[in-house]
Design a protein around this motif. Structure first.
Motif, PDB file in Angstrom:
ATOM      1  N   ARG A  92      18.507  -4.624  -8.758  1.00  0.00           N
ATOM      2  CA  ARG A  92      19.854  -4.795  -9.481  1.00  0.00           C
ATOM      3  C   ARG A  92      19.455  -4.980 -11.117  1.00  0.00           C
ATOM      4  NH1 ARG A  92      20.932  -8.018  -5.228  1.00  0.00           N
ATOM      5  NH2 ARG A  92      20.671  -9.927  -6.634  1.00  0.00           N
ATOM      6  N   ALA A  93      18.729  -5.585 -11.527  1.00  0.00           N
ATOM      7  CA  ALA A  93      18.312  -5.880 -13.073  1.00  0.00           C
ATOM      8  C   ALA A  93      17.997  -4.441 -13.532  1.00  0.00           C
ATOM      9  CB  ALA A  93      17.361  -6.929 -13.104  1.00  0.00           C
ATOM     10  N   SER A  94      17.054  -3.807 -12.814  1.00  0.00           N
ATOM     11  CA  SER A  94      16.651  -2.311 -13.362  1.00  0.00           C
ATOM     12  C   SER A  94      17.646  -1.420 -13.576  1.00  0.00           C
ATOM     13  CB  SER A  94      15.518  -1.957 -12.274  1.00  0.00           C
ATOM     14  OG  SER A  94      15.310  -0.533 -12.732  1.00  0.00           O
ATOM     15  N   ASP A  95      18.571  -1.476 -12.532  1.00  0.00           N
ATOM     16  CA  ASP A  95      19.626  -0.384 -12.554  1.00  0.00           C
ATOM     17  C   ASP A  95      20.675  -0.969 -13.808  1.00  0.00           C
ATOM     18  OD1 ASP A  95      19.039   1.107 -10.451  1.00  0.00           O
ATOM     19  OD2 ASP A  95      20.205  -0.126  -9.048  1.00  0.00           O
TER      20      ASP A  95
ATOM     21  N   GLY B  89       0.818  -1.422   0.024  1.00  0.00           N
ATOM     22  CA  GLY B  89       0.140   0.006  -0.066  1.00  0.00           C
ATOM     23  C   GLY B  89       0.814   1.166  -0.062  1.00  0.00           C
ATOM     24  N   GLU B  90       2.183   1.079   0.001  1.00  0.00           N
ATOM     25  CA  GLU B  90       3.063   2.358  -0.005  1.00  0.00           C
ATOM     26  C   GLU B  90       3.941   2.612  -1.196  1.00  0.00           C
ATOM     27  OE1 GLU B  90       4.952   2.809   3.916  1.00  0.00           O
ATOM     28  OE2 GLU B  90       3.023   3.082   4.989  1.00  0.00           O
ATOM     29  N   PHE B  91       4.296   3.542  -1.752  1.00  0.00           N
ATOM     30  CA  PHE B  91       5.428   3.744  -2.808  1.00  0.00           C
ATOM     31  C   PHE B  91       6.615   3.385  -2.218  1.00  0.00           C
ATOM     32  CE2 PHE B  91       8.767   6.346  -4.303  1.00  0.00           C
ATOM     33  CZ  PHE B  91       8.646   6.044  -5.772  1.00  0.00           C
ATOM     34  N   ALA B  92       7.319   2.316  -3.054  1.00  0.00           N
ATOM     35  CA  ALA B  92       8.415   1.622  -2.696  1.00  0.00           C
ATOM     36  C   ALA B  92       9.356   2.599  -3.501  1.00  0.00           C
ATOM     37  CB  ALA B  92       8.612   0.316  -2.912  1.00  0.00           C
ATOM     38  N   MET B  93       9.450   2.341  -4.815  1.00  0.00           N
ATOM     39  CA  MET B  93      10.262   2.918  -5.699  1.00  0.00           C
ATOM     40  C   MET B  93      10.187   3.051  -7.112  1.00  0.00           C
ATOM     41  SD  MET B  93      12.787  -0.443  -5.243  1.00  0.00           S
ATOM     42  CE  MET B  93      12.338  -0.474  -3.745  1.00  0.00           C
ATOM     43  N   LYS B  94      10.953   3.651  -7.872  1.00  0.00           N
ATOM     44  CA  LYS B  94      10.617   3.595  -9.290  1.00  0.00           C
ATOM     45  C   LYS B  94      11.703   2.533 -10.133  1.00  0.00           C
ATOM     46  CE  LYS B  94      10.575   7.988 -10.257  1.00  0.00           C
ATOM     47  NZ  LYS B  94      10.567   9.281 -10.751  1.00  0.00           N
ATOM     48  N   LEU B  95      11.143   1.412 -10.707  1.00  0.00           N
ATOM     49  CA  LEU B  95      12.074   0.729 -11.639  1.00  0.00           C
ATOM     50  C   LEU B  95      11.727   0.718 -13.134  1.00  0.00           C
ATOM     51  CD1 LEU B  95      11.798  -2.143  -8.963  1.00  0.00           C
ATOM     52  CD2 LEU B  95      13.598  -0.580  -9.372  1.00  0.00           C
TER      53      LEU B  95
ATOM     54  N   ARG C 273      18.836  -0.004 -17.069  1.00  0.00           N
ATOM     55  CA  ARG C 273      18.918   1.564 -17.235  1.00  0.00           C
ATOM     56  C   ARG C 273      20.202   2.334 -17.684  1.00  0.00           C
ATOM     57  NH1 ARG C 273      17.049   4.241 -12.402  1.00  0.00           N
ATOM     58  NH2 ARG C 273      17.213   6.166 -13.456  1.00  0.00           N
ATOM     59  N   CYS C 274      21.283   1.449 -16.865  1.00  0.00           N
ATOM     60  CA  CYS C 274      22.643   1.974 -17.165  1.00  0.00           C
ATOM     61  C   CYS C 274      23.084   1.572 -18.516  1.00  0.00           C
ATOM     62  CB  CYS C 274      23.602   1.085 -16.189  1.00  0.00           C
ATOM     63  SG  CYS C 274      25.283   1.609 -16.093  1.00  0.00           S
ATOM     64  N   LYS C 275      22.840   0.369 -19.079  1.00  0.00           N
ATOM     65  CA  LYS C 275      22.869   0.173 -20.452  1.00  0.00           C
ATOM     66  C   LYS C 275      22.296   0.768 -21.477  1.00  0.00           C
ATOM     67  CE  LYS C 275      21.285  -3.224 -22.714  1.00  0.00           C
ATOM     68  NZ  LYS C 275      20.635  -4.566 -23.261  1.00  0.00           N
TER      69      LYS C 275
ATOM     70  N   GLU D 297      28.881   0.860  -9.803  1.00  0.00           N
ATOM     71  CA  GLU D 297      30.380   0.438 -10.563  1.00  0.00           C
ATOM     72  C   GLU D 297      29.962  -0.725 -11.320  1.00  0.00           C
ATOM     73  OE1 GLU D 297      34.185   0.663 -11.654  1.00  0.00           O
ATOM     74  OE2 GLU D 297      33.003   1.992 -10.341  1.00  0.00           O
ATOM     75  N   GLU D 298      29.224  -1.792 -10.430  1.00  0.00           N
ATOM     76  CA  GLU D 298      28.855  -2.890 -10.995  1.00  0.00           C
ATOM     77  C   GLU D 298      28.064  -2.708 -12.425  1.00  0.00           C
ATOM     78  OE1 GLU D 298      26.359  -7.257 -10.230  1.00  0.00           O
ATOM     79  OE2 GLU D 298      26.381  -5.515  -8.782  1.00  0.00           O
ATOM     80  N   SER D 299      27.153  -1.960 -12.387  1.00  0.00           N
ATOM     81  CA  SER D 299      26.463  -1.712 -13.371  1.00  0.00           C
ATOM     82  C   SER D 299      27.128  -1.045 -14.425  1.00  0.00           C
ATOM     83  CB  SER D 299      25.087  -0.956 -13.121  1.00  0.00           C
ATOM     84  OG  SER D 299      24.083  -1.598 -12.187  1.00  0.00           O
ATOM     85  N   CYS D 300      27.805   0.004 -14.440  1.00  0.00           N
ATOM     86  CA  CYS D 300      28.911   0.530 -15.304  1.00  0.00           C
ATOM     87  C   CYS D 300      29.830  -0.453 -15.771  1.00  0.00           C
ATOM     88  CB  CYS D 300      29.307   1.818 -14.680  1.00  0.00           C
ATOM     89  SG  CYS D 300      28.585   3.045 -13.900  1.00  0.00           S
TER      90      CYS D 300
END
Length: 207
Positions: free
Chosen positions: A53-56, A21-27, A59-61, A88-91
């Motif tokens: 992690r998959a979202s990051d 019932g609460e906003f958590a994040m944007k993915l 989005r990074c790619k 760093e991992e995503s980059c």
């Protein structure tokens, strides 16, 4: 366990995720769909963090692809920009993927960039070396590229003078401005003096 209570679309391919019932994040919306994060589904912490992690990573790619669509980048230049928003991992994953696709290549980039610096900016060997180093190009590759270019320093100086300074060489202020500009581009004073002597006999300004 947590319950997904809403998934609402937002701008730039993102969706707002609501948990209990609460906003958590944007993915990333595609990642949410691929992982079937549907309303009413129960998820645990491990599943949520894996989705984050998959979202990051995606989005990074995507950001990396967007950046190189405008112009070539060296690997370090690209990852430095990506680090402003991503881990760093995503980059590193994004850079590795672009290299696999042939879209990111320091060897190709260094040669193209160096050639432009010589033909368009008319830089000295020292100037080209510094610019490549600032882009994160390996020193060994820089040496290889410069050896292939065979820069004619005096001809570069002549080109710059003909483009910008021929009208100002006969007064002290203009001559000094020309000398300083050439020095900032990395040219040695002996070459500067030698070429300027072709245009003026006033040698005391080089001291």
């Amino acid at each position: 366990m947590m319950i997904i209570t809403a998934v609402e679309p937002r701008k730039k391919g993102l969706s707002a995720l609501y948990i209990d019932g609460e906003f958590a994040m944007k993915l990333d919306t595609e990642v949410l769909l691929a992982r079937r994060f549907d309303v009413g589904r129960a998820i645990d912490d491990e599943e949520l963090h894996a989705c984050i992690r998959a979202s990051d990573n995606k989005r990074c790619k995507d950001k990396a692809m967007w950046l190189i669509s405008f112009r070539d980048h060296s690997r370090r230049e690209l990852t430095d920009k990506l680090r402003r928003d991503f881990t760093e991992e995503s980059c590193e994953m994004a850079a590795n993927r672009l290299e696999e696709l042939g879209l990111l290549n320091d060897d190709r980039y260094a040669r193209r960039y160096a050639a432009d610096l010589v033909s368009l900016k008319h830089l000295s060997e020292r100037g080209v070396r510094q610019r490549l180093y600032e882009k994160g190009i390996d020193r060994a590759l820089i040496d290889e590229v410069l050896e292939e270019l065979l820069i004619d320093e005096k001809e570069q100086i002549r080109t710059i003078i003909e483009k910008k300074y021929t009208r100002s060489l006969h007064d002290e202020k203009g001559l000094r401005r020309c000398i300083n500009a050439l020095a900032r581009l990395g040219f040695g004073y002996s070459d500067i003096k030698s070429v300027l002597n072709e245009y003026t006999e006033t040698e005391e300004h080089y001291e």
